[in-house]
Design an enzyme around this catalytic site. Structure first.
Site, PDB file in Angstrom:
ATOM      1  N   GLY A  27      15.807  15.388 -32.209  1.00  0.00           N
ATOM      2  CA  GLY A  27      16.092  16.831 -32.209  1.00  0.00           C
ATOM      3  C   GLY A  27      15.595  17.604 -33.421  1.00  0.00           C
ATOM      4  N   SER A  28      14.635  17.047 -34.169  1.00  0.00           N
ATOM      5  CA  SER A  28      14.174  17.783 -35.358  1.00  0.00           C
ATOM      6  C   SER A  28      13.429  19.062 -34.964  1.00  0.00           C
ATOM      7  CB  SER A  28      13.300  16.895 -36.252  1.00  0.00           C
ATOM      8  OG  SER A  28      12.096  16.574 -35.607  1.00  0.00           O
ATOM      9  N   ASN A  29      12.696  19.037 -33.870  1.00  0.00           N
ATOM     10  CA  ASN A  29      12.027  20.271 -33.417  1.00  0.00           C
ATOM     11  C   ASN A  29      13.055  21.299 -32.952  1.00  0.00           C
ATOM     12  OD1 ASN A  29       8.903  20.198 -33.352  1.00  0.00           O
ATOM     13  ND2 ASN A  29       9.518  18.128 -32.769  1.00  0.00           N
TER      14      ASN A  29
ATOM     15  N   MET B 101      12.216  12.834 -23.015  1.00  0.00           N
ATOM     16  CA  MET B 101      11.451  11.650 -22.612  1.00  0.00           C
ATOM     17  C   MET B 101      11.570  11.368 -21.112  1.00  0.00           C
ATOM     18  SD  MET B 101      10.085  10.977 -25.432  1.00  0.00           S
ATOM     19  CE  MET B 101       9.355   9.363 -25.228  1.00  0.00           C
ATOM     20  N   ARG B 102      11.239  12.370 -20.320  1.00  0.00           N
ATOM     21  CA  ARG B 102      11.321  12.228 -18.870  1.00  0.00           C
ATOM     22  C   ARG B 102      10.107  12.860 -18.223  1.00  0.00           C
ATOM     23  NH1 ARG B 102      15.534   9.098 -16.666  1.00  0.00           N
ATOM     24  NH2 ARG B 102      17.346   9.308 -18.026  1.00  0.00           N
TER      25      ARG B 102
ATOM     26  N   ASN C 159       5.770  22.347 -23.869  1.00  0.00           N
ATOM     27  CA  ASN C 159       6.024  21.048 -24.509  1.00  0.00           C
ATOM     28  C   ASN C 159       5.192  20.948 -25.782  1.00  0.00           C
ATOM     29  OD1 ASN C 159       6.992  18.324 -24.706  1.00  0.00           O
ATOM     30  ND2 ASN C 159       5.009  17.610 -23.940  1.00  0.00           N
TER      31      ASN C 159
ATOM     32  N   HIS D 263       3.266  18.104 -28.321  1.00  0.00           N
ATOM     33  CA  HIS D 263       2.787  16.721 -28.277  1.00  0.00           C
ATOM     34  C   HIS D 263       2.080  16.398 -29.592  1.00  0.00           C
ATOM     35  CE1 HIS D 263       1.641  13.021 -26.325  1.00  0.00           C
ATOM     36  NE2 HIS D 263       0.456  13.155 -26.905  1.00  0.00           N
TER      37      HIS D 263
HETATM   38  C1  GRF Z   1       7.868  14.996 -31.415  1.00  0.00           C
HETATM   39  O1  GRF Z   1       6.940  14.246 -32.152  1.00  0.00           O
HETATM   40  C2  GRF Z   1       7.198  15.678 -30.254  1.00  0.00           C
HETATM   41  O2  GRF Z   1       5.869  15.993 -30.500  1.00  0.00           O
HETATM   42  C3  GRF Z   1       7.262  14.636 -29.167  1.00  0.00           C
HETATM   43  O3  GRF Z   1       8.510  13.998 -29.352  1.00  0.00           O
HETATM   44  C4  GRF Z   1       8.888  14.102 -30.727  1.00  0.00           C
HETATM   45  C5  GRF Z   1      10.262  14.689 -30.739  1.00  0.00           C
HETATM   46  O4  GRF Z   1      10.844  14.661 -32.016  1.00  0.00           O
HETATM   47  N1  GRF Z   1       7.122  15.243 -27.860  1.00  0.00           N
HETATM   48  P1  GRF Z   1      12.212  15.415 -32.283  1.00  0.00           P
HETATM   49  O5  GRF Z   1      13.241  14.859 -31.293  1.00  0.00           O
HETATM   50  O6  GRF Z   1      12.002  16.866 -32.109  1.00  0.00           O
HETATM   51  O7  GRF Z   1      12.585  15.046 -33.699  1.00  0.00           O
END
Ligand code: GRF
Length: 185
Positions: free
Chosen positions: A12-14, A77-78, A92, A94
């Protein structure tokens, strides 16, 4: 008020970077995770955002009950079913320069492949995984004198800057400034 639903399965860092970036704006965030124990719930609690554990099979029905301007995948992750992809505007992030290194372990695969540049991509979600229309990309040089972990840190730092900017652009028609200054790049 804009409404944004963020879907994540893990760290969940993003999610946290996005919520913090918009802390002064009128956006109602909802956090959804298909994992009961994912750390994203803890981050949501700390940020005062409502978070829901929604099993994957119930996600479409849940999303239908909400009105939202944008759905943001952040480490979800789905592989989403057609009904979700066709009925909602979804983006999304990536950790590679798509179309290279689609799928999982993208940073590690780029590092081990010998390419000199990788990066971060934000794209619309389409039927095929990591293949929707690209909205923004930021390159990151690979320095093989550095460890993989260092590259991972750089990529994640860029993600946390780029993703909120893209969302700001899409929600409020703000110019998309992807001139992200990073001292190490
Ligand atoms: C990130 O590296 C994003 O690019 C990928 O999954 C990771 C998620 O990281 N799709 P977080 O859960 O946001 O820390």
């Amino acid at each position: 008020m804009k409404k944004v639903t963020i879907l994540g399965s893990g760290n969940g860092s993003n999610f946290e970077a996005i919520v913090k970036y918009f802390s002064n704006k009128n956006i109602e965030f909802t956090c959804v995770s298909d994992k009961k124990d994912s750390f994203i719930h803890k981050r949501a609690e700390k940020q005062g955002i409502k978070s829901h554990y929604i099993p994957f099979s119930e996600t479409y029905d849940f999303l239908k009950t909400k009105s939202q301007d944008l759905i943001v995948l952040a480490g979800y992750m789905r592989i989403l079913p057609t009904e979700i992809i066709e009925n909602f505007e979804m983006i999304n992030i990536h950790p590679s320069l798509l179309p290279s290194f689609k799928g999982t372990k993208s940073i590690e695969r780029a590092y081990n492949s010998g390419v000199k540049i990788t990066g971060v991509t934000v794209h619309y979600v389409s039927q095929e995984v990591d293949s929707g229309k690209i909205i923004a990309q930021v390159p990151v040089k690979i320095n093989h004198d550095e460890k993989l972990e260092t590259l991972e840190q750089k990529i994640h730092e860029i993600e946390h800057t780029l993703y909120p900017k893209v969302i700001n652009h899409l929600l409020f028609n703000k110019p998309l400034d992807i001139d992200i200054k990073v001292s190490y790049n």
